[in-house]
Enzyme design. Structure first.
Site, PDB file in Angstrom:
ATOM      1  N   HIS A   1       0.824  -1.217   0.000  1.00 20.35           N
ATOM      2  CA  HIS A   1       0.000   0.000   0.000  1.00 20.35           C
ATOM      3  C   HIS A   1       0.861   1.271   0.000  1.00 20.35           C
ATOM      4  O   HIS A   1       0.745   2.118  -0.883  1.00 20.35           O
ATOM      5  CB  HIS A   1      -0.896   0.032   1.246  1.00 20.35           C
ATOM      6  CG  HIS A   1      -1.751  -1.175   1.428  1.00 20.35           C
ATOM      7  ND1 HIS A   1      -2.757  -1.528   0.569  1.00 20.35           N
ATOM      8  CD2 HIS A   1      -1.752  -2.114   2.402  1.00 20.35           C
ATOM      9  CE1 HIS A   1      -3.354  -2.632   1.006  1.00 20.35           C
ATOM     10  NE2 HIS A   1      -2.765  -3.011   2.110  1.00 20.35           N
TER      11      HIS A   1
HETATM   12  O1  RIB Z   1      -5.045   0.285   4.574  1.00 22.57           O
HETATM   13  C1  RIB Z   1      -3.651   0.254   4.417  1.00 22.57           C
HETATM   14  C2  RIB Z   1      -3.023   1.440   5.079  1.00 22.57           C
HETATM   15  O2  RIB Z   1      -3.334   1.440   6.487  1.00 22.57           O
HETATM   16  C3  RIB Z   1      -1.489   1.406   5.012  1.00 22.57           C
HETATM   17  O3  RIB Z   1      -1.003   2.717   5.042  1.00 22.57           O
HETATM   18  C4  RIB Z   1      -1.137   0.681   6.268  1.00 22.57           C
HETATM   19  O4  RIB Z   1       0.201   0.974   6.705  1.00 22.57           O
HETATM   20  C5  RIB Z   1      -2.146   1.259   7.234  1.00 22.57           C
HETATM   21  O5  RIB Z   1      -1.658   2.529   7.693  1.00 22.57           O
END
Ligand code: RIB
Ligand code: CA
Length: 323
Positions: free
Chosen positions: A251
């Site tokens: 992500h």
């Molecule tokens: O949903 C994924 C996000 O939420 C990423 O940034 C992970 O590190 C959490 O912060």
């Protein structure tokens, strides 16, 4: 060279994103701000210092400690995903002589809180600064509340968050960063500055497999890849046991990759709103992304709808292997 400030809840994929940013000559990291999210802000802050100690960048960014909790609701964390320390429990790892492999950092923080630090950097760099947010948007919302005039000068805010045409990962409709602080996210999407949202729709297409990481490490057993293996093991176990593949979603690295090379994502203009009141839908990001409806709405942000996942992974390794 793009001047960036990274706002992070310093979980595992945040760590991989920070490794990528530190390894990329295209980015000048002016600072790192921490926020509660994946883990409490004390751990998040300690984690950033640990990551910097592990990578030992030629220019060490300043670190500012941020919000302990969301604007208007209790904190929700994700230790089950990122480990009790938020970094895949690497703080428990020992060297053969029994010493900590990743000891607590001796480095300190700037005296400013994260919101003031963000304002200060926007004041210095203006449109030359890009904010990259990898966690809940609490700090940025607070910076806007404190000094909207200065914050209006920021070049762009690139936001990892949201889910539009895919399920959420924290509720059926909400992605974690937005779910944790929907009130902050609502403030940011309505704030009139250039911004791009990088949602699960694209980040869940970018997977680092354990096999690829092990192969890359076997052919290049560098300290940064050793750190990458150590920090991602627990996070990969979570995905293996919950998402059915032996690897992890990238992500936050996908979000940093976009700051390095915008062509890795395809974006469309959209009118995005964040649900803050719904009993079952709080944290939902709402937008009509149908191409045939383009132009019917008041655009307030760009939303990433496509990704070249292979290029993101190649960028990640090409930069880390160049270290
Ligand atoms: O949903 C994924 C996000 O939420 C990423 O940034 C992970 O590190 C959490 O912060
Ligand atoms: Ca994050």
């Amino acid at each position: 060279m793009k001047h960036v400030l990274i706002d992070t809840d310093a979980g595992v994929d945040d760590a991989l994103a920070i490794l990528l940013a530190l390894s990329s000559r295209e980015l000048a990291i002016e600072g790192i701000a921490t926020v509660a999210g994946n883990i409490d802000v004390e751990h998040a802050t300690a984690n950033v210092l640990t990551i910097l100690d592990a990578v030992f960048p030629p220019i060490r960014p300043s670190v500012a400690r941020g919000a302990e909790r969301p604007l208007n609701r209790p904190l929700v964390t994700a230790a089950h995903v990122h480990g009790e320390d938020g970094l895949g429990n690497i703080t428990t790892l020992r060297r053969p002589d029994g010493s900590p492999k990743y000891p607590s950092s001796r480095h300190g923080l700037v005296s400013l809180g994260a919101a003031e630090f963000i304002i200060d950097e926007v004041r210095k760099h203006g449109p030359g600064l890009t904010l990259i947010t990898l966690g809940p948007l609490t700090n940025v919302a607070e910076a806007i509340r404190l000094n909207p005039e200065t914050m209006r000068r920021v070049g762009e805010i690139i936001i990892m968050g949201g889910a539009f045409r895919t399920y959420g990962n924290t509720s059926p409709v909400a992605e974690f960063n937005i779910f944790v602080d929907p009130d902050a996210a609502a403030r940011i999407v309505e704030f009139d500055v250039p911004k791009t949202v990088v949602p699960l729709d694209v980040t869940e297409q970018v997977i680092l497999t354990r096999t690829e990481l092990e192969c890359r490490y076997a052919s290049n057993p560098s300290p940064i890849l050793d750190f990458t293996r150590d920090v991602s093991s627990f996070y990969m176990d979570f995905h293996r046991d919950n998402d059915g593949f032996d690897g992890c979603y990238m992500h936050d690295p996908t979000t940093v990759a976009f700051a390095i090379d915008r062509s890795v994502l395809m974006t469309v203009p959209a009118e995005v709103h964040v649900e803050c009141k719904g009993e079952y839908t709080a944290g939902m990001t709402v937008a009509d992304l149908r191409p045939e409806r383009a132009g019917r709405y008041r655009t307030n942000t760009e939303v990433a709808v496509g990704v070249d996942a292979g290029r993101v992974i190649d960028l990640f390794f090409s930069r880390l292997l160049a270290c």
